[in-house]
Design a protein around this motif. Structure first.
Motif, short mmCIF file in Angstrom:
data_model
loop_
_atom_site.label_atom_id
_atom_site.label_comp_id
_atom_site.label_asym_id
_atom_site.label_seq_id
_atom_site.Cartn_x
_atom_site.Cartn_y
_atom_site.Cartn_z
N TYR A 1 0.81 -1.14 -0.13
CA TYR A 1 -0.01 0.05 0.04
C TYR A 1 0.89 1.36 0.04
CZ TYR A 1 -4.51 -2.57 0.93
OH TYR A 1 -5.60 -3.28 0.89
N ALA A 2 2.03 1.14 -0.58
CA ALA A 2 3.06 2.35 -0.50
C ALA A 2 2.42 3.26 -1.49
CB ALA A 2 4.24 1.88 -0.98
N TYR A 3 3.16 4.48 -1.09
CA TYR A 3 2.99 5.81 -2.03
C TYR A 3 2.76 5.27 -3.61
CZ TYR A 3 3.11 10.74 -3.81
OH TYR A 3 3.01 11.90 -4.49
N PRO A 4 1.77 5.63 -4.40
CA PRO A 4 1.99 5.52 -5.94
C PRO A 4 2.50 6.53 -6.73
CG PRO A 4 -0.35 5.70 -5.26
CD PRO A 4 0.48 6.04 -4.14
N LYS A 5 3.85 6.78 -6.39
CA LYS A 5 4.41 7.95 -7.17
C LYS A 5 3.89 8.58 -8.62
CE LYS A 5 8.84 10.61 -7.25
NZ LYS A 5 8.42 11.50 -6.07
N ARG A 6 3.99 7.34 -9.54
CA ARG A 6 4.12 7.72 -10.86
C ARG A 6 2.86 7.05 -11.64
NH1 ARG A 6 9.07 8.96 -11.18
NH2 ARG A 6 10.60 8.03 -10.08
N GLN A 7 2.23 5.99 -10.94
CA GLN A 7 1.02 5.69 -11.96
C GLN A 7 0.07 5.18 -10.49
OE1 GLN A 7 0.91 5.90 -14.92
NE2 GLN A 7 2.98 5.69 -15.59
N PRO A 8 -1.24 5.32 -10.79
CA PRO A 8 -2.12 4.56 -9.72
C PRO A 8 -1.61 2.90 -9.82
CG PRO A 8 -3.34 5.78 -11.32
CD PRO A 8 -1.84 5.79 -11.99
N PHE A 9 -1.92 2.38 -8.42
CA PHE A 9 -1.55 1.12 -8.01
C PHE A 9 -2.81 0.41 -7.81
CE2 PHE A 9 0.09 -2.12 -5.43
CZ PHE A 9 0.86 -2.80 -6.35
N HIS A 10 -3.25 -0.59 -8.63
CA HIS A 10 -4.31 -1.66 -8.39
C HIS A 10 -4.01 -2.55 -7.64
CE1 HIS A 10 -7.88 -3.82 -10.09
NE2 HIS A 10 -8.36 -3.26 -9.08
N VAL A 11 -4.31 -2.66 -6.43
CA VAL A 11 -4.08 -3.64 -5.20
C VAL A 11 -4.93 -4.95 -5.63
CG1 VAL A 11 -4.06 -4.42 -2.96
CG2 VAL A 11 -3.69 -1.86 -3.46
N ALA A 12 -6.26 -4.70 -6.10
CA ALA A 12 -7.13 -5.78 -6.20
C ALA A 12 -7.18 -6.22 -7.63
CB ALA A 12 -8.52 -5.37 -5.91
N ALA A 13 -5.92 -6.66 -8.08
CA ALA A 13 -5.87 -6.83 -9.70
C ALA A 13 -6.82 -8.06 -9.94
CB ALA A 13 -4.24 -7.22 -9.76
N PRO A 14 -7.03 -8.11 -11.21
CA PRO A 14 -7.78 -8.99 -12.08
C PRO A 14 -7.34 -10.51 -11.82
CG PRO A 14 -7.18 -7.49 -13.81
CD PRO A 14 -6.75 -6.93 -12.19
N ASN A 15 -5.93 -10.65 -11.75
CA ASN A 15 -5.43 -11.95 -11.68
C ASN A 15 -5.40 -12.28 -10.16
OD1 ASN A 15 -3.55 -10.02 -11.14
ND2 ASN A 15 -2.08 -11.43 -11.33
N LEU A 16 -5.80 -11.50 -9.23
CA LEU A 16 -5.88 -11.82 -7.61
C LEU A 16 -7.37 -11.85 -7.10
CD1 LEU A 16 -2.55 -9.80 -6.82
CD2 LEU A 16 -2.90 -12.37 -7.13
N HIS A 17 -8.25 -10.75 -7.66
CA HIS A 17 -9.39 -10.93 -6.87
C HIS A 17 -10.21 -11.73 -7.25
CE1 HIS A 17 -13.37 -8.90 -6.58
NE2 HIS A 17 -12.79 -7.73 -5.98
N PRO A 18 -11.09 -12.31 -6.09
CA PRO A 18 -11.71 -13.44 -6.29
C PRO A 18 -12.88 -13.79 -7.22
CG PRO A 18 -11.94 -12.41 -4.05
CD PRO A 18 -11.20 -11.40 -4.97
N ARG A 19 -13.48 -12.25 -7.76
CA ARG A 19 -14.65 -12.33 -8.51
C ARG A 19 -14.22 -11.77 -10.01
NH1 ARG A 19 -20.43 -12.61 -7.76
NH2 ARG A 19 -21.23 -10.95 -9.50
N TYR A 20 -13.57 -10.50 -9.87
CA TYR A 20 -13.49 -9.87 -11.16
C TYR A 20 -12.23 -10.00 -12.19
CZ TYR A 20 -17.60 -8.11 -9.27
OH TYR A 20 -19.01 -7.75 -8.61
N HIS A 21 -12.07 -10.44 -13.02
CA HIS A 21 -11.01 -11.10 -13.73
C HIS A 21 -10.55 -10.57 -14.87
CE1 HIS A 21 -11.07 -13.85 -10.54
NE2 HIS A 21 -12.06 -14.57 -11.08
N TYR A 22 -11.36 -9.21 -15.48
CA TYR A 22 -11.17 -8.71 -16.82
C TYR A 22 -10.01 -7.67 -16.49
CZ TYR A 22 -14.42 -5.21 -14.80
OH TYR A 22 -15.21 -4.25 -14.24
N GLU A 23 -9.39 -7.61 -17.83
CA GLU A 23 -8.25 -6.60 -17.57
C GLU A 23 -8.12 -5.01 -17.18
OE1 GLU A 23 -5.03 -7.35 -17.77
OE2 GLU A 23 -4.29 -5.31 -17.62
N LYS A 24 -9.51 -4.64 -17.69
CA LYS A 24 -9.64 -3.24 -17.33
C LYS A 24 -10.23 -2.74 -15.97
CE LYS A 24 -10.10 -2.07 -22.24
NZ LYS A 24 -11.01 -1.58 -23.33
N PHE A 25 -10.36 -4.14 -15.27
CA PHE A 25 -10.85 -3.85 -13.81
C PHE A 25 -10.10 -3.19 -12.92
CE2 PHE A 25 -11.57 -5.63 -9.49
CZ PHE A 25 -12.78 -5.21 -9.31
N VAL A 26 -10.64 -2.13 -12.30
CA VAL A 26 -9.58 -1.45 -11.42
C VAL A 26 -10.59 -1.00 -9.97
CG1 VAL A 26 -8.17 -0.03 -13.21
CG2 VAL A 26 -10.46 1.16 -12.47
N GLY A 27 -11.38 -1.87 -9.94
CA GLY A 27 -12.43 -1.78 -8.56
C GLY A 27 -11.83 -2.21 -7.35
#
Ligand code: UDP
Ligand code: MN
Length: 324
Positions: free
Chosen positions: A157-183
């Motif tokens: 959860y470190a400071y995202p200096k250059r780009q937003p950082f999506h912690v709940a990435a689609p390859n890790l989220h239990p439910r949403y797996h599409y590439e453009k997911f940023v929720g």
């Protein structure tokens, strides 16, 4: 004649003995005063020391990670949690995320963005309000669902200096797996969130506000980054406390909501989110301090009539209005 000196002597002697007694009294009083002062000072000092050492040890018990190693990062994180009627989840979320962030030495505060008006839930507008409330004191925000707990301690959860950082990435989220997911959980620094004019205010009810935010980021050349080298997968990286029958998603569509919310919104955002904060409360759950913002969103019925799909007929029966 003899009386005089005697008297004189007597008087003199009397004065002398009076003087001695006064002197004696003065000495006794002075000594007692000094003893009292010394004793009082000692007592005060030792009490003070006791209080201090007690305070320190209490603090050390509560905030061990922070005390042992100061914050690794100078940046302050506002955890923004869009919220309505999720108290059971909050009781689990708040202490969990507080400890998780302390373990990473993240200087943070949790803000519960509690929607108290009678319109449909509007996650994006709540985040806009949370951002406006915290932006002068915090360097970055975590847009954080209350029902999603990071289980893997390597999720940074470190400071995202250059780009937003999506912690709940689609390859890790239990439910949403599409590439453009940023929720789910997204870290954005203050400047970037301001640059894209925050989120759209047109999304009342469940869904698509995060997809629209993805397009805002992309249009501003902000490509989200995501965790790397995570060895856990979709089943064990997060806990999603969400029983879909108990916490039904509000997927109703009315008026031209479906059509409008499929498009990129260049009209609304941070600059026109309409709201009042009716009250602010502080509370603690276990050791986790929270700030609750009770937020009344104000709907422009001409622009987004779907903020209330269940209008009332004169006979008081609810009707569901479908797309017109
Ligand atoms: N939320 C809420 N109350 C609601 C609907 C949503 O507090 O009535 C918040 C809550 O933080 C939740 C988030 O919005 O985690 C996302 O909603 P939901 O969990 O329904 O979406 P999902 O990601 O599970 O599809
Ligand atoms: Mn959920």
């Amino acid at each position: 004649m003899t009386k005089i000196p005697c008297n004189n002597m007597g008087t003199y002697n009397g004065r002398r003995s009076k003087f001695n007694f006064t002197q004696f009294l003065a000495i006794v009083i002075t000594v007692m005063f000094i003893i009292t002062v010394v004793l009082t000072f000692n007592l005060l000092t030792s009490d003070h020391c006791k209080c201090q050492s007690q305070d320190v040890s209490m603090e050390q018990i509560r905030y061990i990670p922070n005390k042992l190693a100061p914050y690794a990062s100078p940046y302050k994180l506002a955890v923004l949690v869009p919220f309505r009627d999720r108290f059971e989840e909050l009781l689990i979320f708040a202490p969990y995320i507080h400890n998780f962030l302390n373990a990473q030495h993240i200087n943070h505060n949790i803000f519960i963005l509690n929607q108290v008006d009678r319109y449909r839930f509007n996650r994006a507008s709540l985040i806009n309000v949370g951002y406006l409330y915290t932006r002068s004191n915090y360097d970055y925000i975590a847009m954080h669902d209350v029902d999603l707990l990071p289980l893997n301690k390597n999720l940074s959860y470190a400071y995202p200096k250059r780009q937003p950082f999506h912690v709940a990435a689609p390859n890790l989220h239990p439910r949403y797996h599409y590439e453009k997911f940023v929720g789910g959980i997204l870290l954005v620094n203050r400047e970037h969130f301001g640059l894209v004019n925050g989120m759209s205010n047109k999304y009342w009810g469940w869904g698509l506000e995060d997809d629209e935010f993805f397009v805002r980021l992309r249009d501003a050349n902000l490509n989200v980054t995501r965790p790397v080298n995570i060895t856990t997968g979709t089943n064990n990286t997060f806990r999603h406390i969400h029983d879909k029958n108990h916490r039904k998603r509000d997927t109703t569509k009315c008026y031209n909501q479906r059509e409008i919310t499929r498009k990129r919104d260049r009209q609304t955002g941070l600059h026109d989110v309409n709201y009042t904060i009716s009250s602010i409360k502080s509370m603690t759950i276990d050791d986790a301090p929270l700030t609750i913002l009770n937020i009344e969103l104000i709907c422009d019925h001409k622009l987004t009539p779907w903020c209330d799909c269940a209008e009332k007929k004169p006979d008081n029966k609810k009707i569901s209005i479908t797309k017109t």
